[in-house]
Design a protein around this motif. Structure first.
Motif, PDB file in Angstrom:
ATOM      1  N   ALA A  28       0.841  -1.198   0.000  1.00 34.69           N
ATOM      2  CA  ALA A  28       0.000   0.000   0.000  1.00 34.69           C
ATOM      3  C   ALA A  28       0.876   1.247   0.000  1.00 34.69           C
ATOM      4  CB  ALA A  28      -0.931  -0.005   1.213  1.00 34.69           C
ATOM      5  N   ARG A  29       1.932   1.219   0.768  1.00 33.21           N
ATOM      6  CA  ARG A  29       2.859   2.348   0.814  1.00 33.21           C
ATOM      7  C   ARG A  29       3.526   2.539  -0.549  1.00 33.21           C
ATOM      8  NH1 ARG A  29       6.427   3.790   5.789  1.00 33.21           N
ATOM      9  NH2 ARG A  29       4.578   2.835   6.638  1.00 33.21           N
ATOM     10  N   ASN A  30       3.908   1.443  -1.177  1.00 36.39           N
ATOM     11  CA  ASN A  30       4.533   1.538  -2.497  1.00 36.39           C
ATOM     12  C   ASN A  30       3.556   2.085  -3.541  1.00 36.39           C
ATOM     13  OD1 ASN A  30       6.998   0.614  -1.605  1.00 36.39           O
ATOM     14  ND2 ASN A  30       6.586  -1.517  -2.148  1.00 36.39           N
ATOM     15  N   ARG A  31       2.296   1.657  -3.475  1.00 37.47           N
ATOM     16  CA  ARG A  31       1.289   2.176  -4.411  1.00 37.47           C
ATOM     17  C   ARG A  31       1.080   3.673  -4.192  1.00 37.47           C
ATOM     18  NH1 ARG A  31      -1.445  -2.626  -3.163  1.00 37.47           N
ATOM     19  NH2 ARG A  31      -2.824  -1.482  -1.767  1.00 37.47           N
ATOM     20  N   LEU A  35       1.878   6.643  -6.898  1.00 40.83           N
ATOM     21  CA  LEU A  35       0.871   7.624  -7.273  1.00 40.83           C
ATOM     22  C   LEU A  35       1.386   9.044  -7.004  1.00 40.83           C
ATOM     23  CD1 LEU A  35      -1.999   8.225  -8.277  1.00 40.83           C
ATOM     24  CD2 LEU A  35      -2.761   8.052  -5.901  1.00 40.83           C
ATOM     25  N   PHE A  36       2.024   9.236  -5.867  1.00 35.58           N
ATOM     26  CA  PHE A  36       2.592  10.534  -5.522  1.00 35.58           C
ATOM     27  C   PHE A  36       3.613  10.963  -6.575  1.00 35.58           C
ATOM     28  CE2 PHE A  36       5.986  12.977  -3.509  1.00 35.58           C
ATOM     29  CZ  PHE A  36       5.281  14.023  -2.938  1.00 35.58           C
ATOM     30  N   LEU A  38       3.979   9.887  -9.659  1.00 34.72           N
ATOM     31  CA  LEU A  38       3.338  10.070 -10.961  1.00 34.72           C
ATOM     32  C   LEU A  38       2.647  11.430 -11.037  1.00 34.72           C
ATOM     33  CD1 LEU A  38       2.582   8.656 -13.671  1.00 34.72           C
ATOM     34  CD2 LEU A  38       0.482   7.952 -12.531  1.00 34.72           C
ATOM     35  N   GLU A  39       1.887  11.764 -10.018  1.00 31.53           N
ATOM     36  CA  GLU A  39       1.183  13.050 -10.011  1.00 31.53           C
ATOM     37  C   GLU A  39       2.168  14.214  -9.907  1.00 31.53           C
ATOM     38  OE1 GLU A  39      -1.767  12.804  -6.935  1.00 31.53           O
ATOM     39  OE2 GLU A  39      -3.087  11.567  -8.160  1.00 31.53           O
ATOM     40  N   LEU A  40       3.223  14.063  -9.122  1.00 29.31           N
ATOM     41  CA  LEU A  40       4.242  15.107  -9.011  1.00 29.31           C
ATOM     42  C   LEU A  40       4.896  15.357 -10.364  1.00 29.31           C
ATOM     43  CD1 LEU A  40       6.103  17.024  -7.407  1.00 29.31           C
ATOM     44  CD2 LEU A  40       7.520  15.026  -6.868  1.00 29.31           C
ATOM     45  N   GLU A  41       5.228  14.297 -11.064  1.00 30.29           N
ATOM     46  CA  GLU A  41       5.851  14.440 -12.379  1.00 30.29           C
ATOM     47  C   GLU A  41       4.902  15.124 -13.360  1.00 30.29           C
ATOM     48  OE1 GLU A  41       7.846  11.648 -15.853  1.00 30.29           O
ATOM     49  OE2 GLU A  41       7.493  10.805 -13.867  1.00 30.29           O
ATOM     50  N   PHE A  66     -10.501  14.988 -18.109  1.00 33.19           N
ATOM     51  CA  PHE A  66      -9.183  15.600 -17.926  1.00 33.19           C
ATOM     52  C   PHE A  66      -9.297  16.901 -17.134  1.00 33.19           C
ATOM     53  CE2 PHE A  66      -5.506  18.129 -19.315  1.00 33.19           C
ATOM     54  CZ  PHE A  66      -4.492  17.259 -18.952  1.00 33.19           C
ATOM     55  N   VAL A  67     -10.335  17.675 -17.421  1.00 29.97           N
ATOM     56  CA  VAL A  67     -10.548  18.933 -16.691  1.00 29.97           C
ATOM     57  C   VAL A  67     -10.807  18.635 -15.215  1.00 29.97           C
ATOM     58  CG1 VAL A  67     -12.060  20.950 -16.477  1.00 29.97           C
ATOM     59  CG2 VAL A  67     -11.338  20.162 -18.742  1.00 29.97           C
ATOM     60  N   ASN A  68     -11.582  17.581 -14.932  1.00 31.21           N
ATOM     61  CA  ASN A  68     -11.806  17.182 -13.537  1.00 31.21           C
ATOM     62  C   ASN A  68     -10.504  16.733 -12.874  1.00 31.21           C
ATOM     63  OD1 ASN A  68     -14.518  17.771 -13.445  1.00 31.21           O
ATOM     64  ND2 ASN A  68     -15.145  15.729 -14.058  1.00 31.21           N
ATOM     65  N   TYR A  69      -9.661  16.057 -13.638  1.00 32.10           N
ATOM     66  CA  TYR A  69      -8.372  15.621 -13.104  1.00 32.10           C
ATOM     67  C   TYR A  69      -7.506  16.832 -12.750  1.00 32.10           C
ATOM     68  CZ  TYR A  69      -3.904  13.178 -12.704  1.00 32.10           C
ATOM     69  OH  TYR A  69      -2.706  12.695 -12.250  1.00 32.10           O
ATOM     70  N   LEU A  70      -7.540  17.854 -13.604  1.00 27.87           N
ATOM     71  CA  LEU A  70      -6.791  19.082 -13.311  1.00 27.87           C
ATOM     72  C   LEU A  70      -7.315  19.745 -12.039  1.00 27.87           C
ATOM     73  CD1 LEU A  70      -6.471  20.599 -16.886  1.00 27.87           C
ATOM     74  CD2 LEU A  70      -4.655  19.540 -15.526  1.00 27.87           C
ATOM     75  N   LYS A  71      -8.622  19.703 -11.864  1.00 30.50           N
ATOM     76  CA  LYS A  71      -9.215  20.272 -10.643  1.00 30.50           C
ATOM     77  C   LYS A  71      -8.774  19.469  -9.414  1.00 30.50           C
ATOM     78  CE  LYS A  71     -13.337  22.416  -9.358  1.00 30.50           C
ATOM     79  NZ  LYS A  71     -14.488  22.963  -9.984  1.00 30.50           N
ATOM     80  N   TYR A  72      -8.741  18.156  -9.551  1.00 28.44           N
ATOM     81  CA  TYR A  72      -8.286  17.290  -8.464  1.00 28.44           C
ATOM     82  C   TYR A  72      -6.841  17.614  -8.072  1.00 28.44           C
ATOM     83  CZ  TYR A  72      -5.894  13.097  -6.739  1.00 28.44           C
ATOM     84  OH  TYR A  72      -5.087  12.239  -6.045  1.00 28.44           O
ATOM     85  N   LEU A  73      -6.007  17.909  -9.062  1.00 21.70           N
ATOM     86  CA  LEU A  73      -4.582  18.154  -8.807  1.00 21.70           C
ATOM     87  C   LEU A  73      -4.302  19.466  -8.087  1.00 21.70           C
ATOM     88  CD1 LEU A  73      -3.030  16.884 -12.149  1.00 21.70           C
ATOM     89  CD2 LEU A  73      -2.931  15.776  -9.903  1.00 21.70           C
ATOM     90  N   THR A  74      -5.312  20.299  -7.883  1.00 19.60           N
ATOM     91  CA  THR A  74      -5.071  21.580  -7.206  1.00 19.60           C
ATOM     92  C   THR A  74      -4.615  21.392  -5.753  1.00 19.60           C
ATOM     93  OG1 THR A  74      -7.416  21.817  -6.648  1.00 19.60           O
ATOM     94  CG2 THR A  74      -6.638  22.896  -8.676  1.00 19.60           C
TER      95      THR A  74
END
Length: 159
Positions: A28-31, A35-36, A38-41, A66-74
């Motif tokens: 779980a920590r590795n996943r 994810l951290f 991937l999103e940081l990159e 994609f627009v929702n994903y951008l909103k999530y990344l805020t």
């Protein structure tokens, strides 16, 4: 527990009992770490005007998912996450991407050029603007030259 033979399923008494739930914290920590990263990159890639232009031309900016994903990344704008960002323009662009007019404007090469130019100018001059202004040297006791300069300024020019 024995291995089932080909075509036959075997059950034992242990298979019928409820099994304890084992949480593999390492996986779980590795996943979460993957994810951290991937999103940081991805968020840091948003600092590249050429990448933003490419996403817009390919039609990603029109995709509601994609627009929702951008909103999530805020959430990357929060202090505890923003400290991992190496390219601050990425957070500025992420903020601009929340605006539909900006996403539409990204389809124009002029917008990409504009962003690239201003980003370059920021990088070129940020250290110059970050320096505190230099203060004039302190006047020595008995030196009235500072006072004469102030009088000249107040009178409208040199005398």
């Amino acid at each position: 527990m024995t291995q089932p033979q080909q075509g036959f399923a075997t059950t034992s008494e242990n298979d019928l009992l409820p099994q304890p739930i084992v949480i593999d914290t390492d996986s779980a920590r590795n996943r979460n770490r993957e994810l951290f990263e991937l999103e940081l990159e991805f968020v840091q890639a948003l600092g590249n005007p050429f990448y933003l232009y490419n996403l817009a031309v390919e039609g990603y900016m029109d995709d509601p998912a994609f627009v929702n994903y951008l909103k999530y990344l805020t959430y990357w704008q929060d202090k505890e996450y923003a400290r991992f960002i190496m390219y601050p323009h990425a957070l500025h662009h992420l903020d601009l991407l929340q605006n539909a007019r900006f996403r539409e404007a990204l389809k124009k090469p002029e917008t990409q050029s504009f962003l690239q130019h201003h980003q370059f100018e920021h990088w070129r001059t940020w250290r110059v603007r970050a320096r505190p202004p230099t203060l004039p040297p302190l006047a020595k006791a008995g030196d009235n030259s500072q006072g004469k300069d102030n009088e000249a300024l107040n009178a409208g020019g040199p005398q």
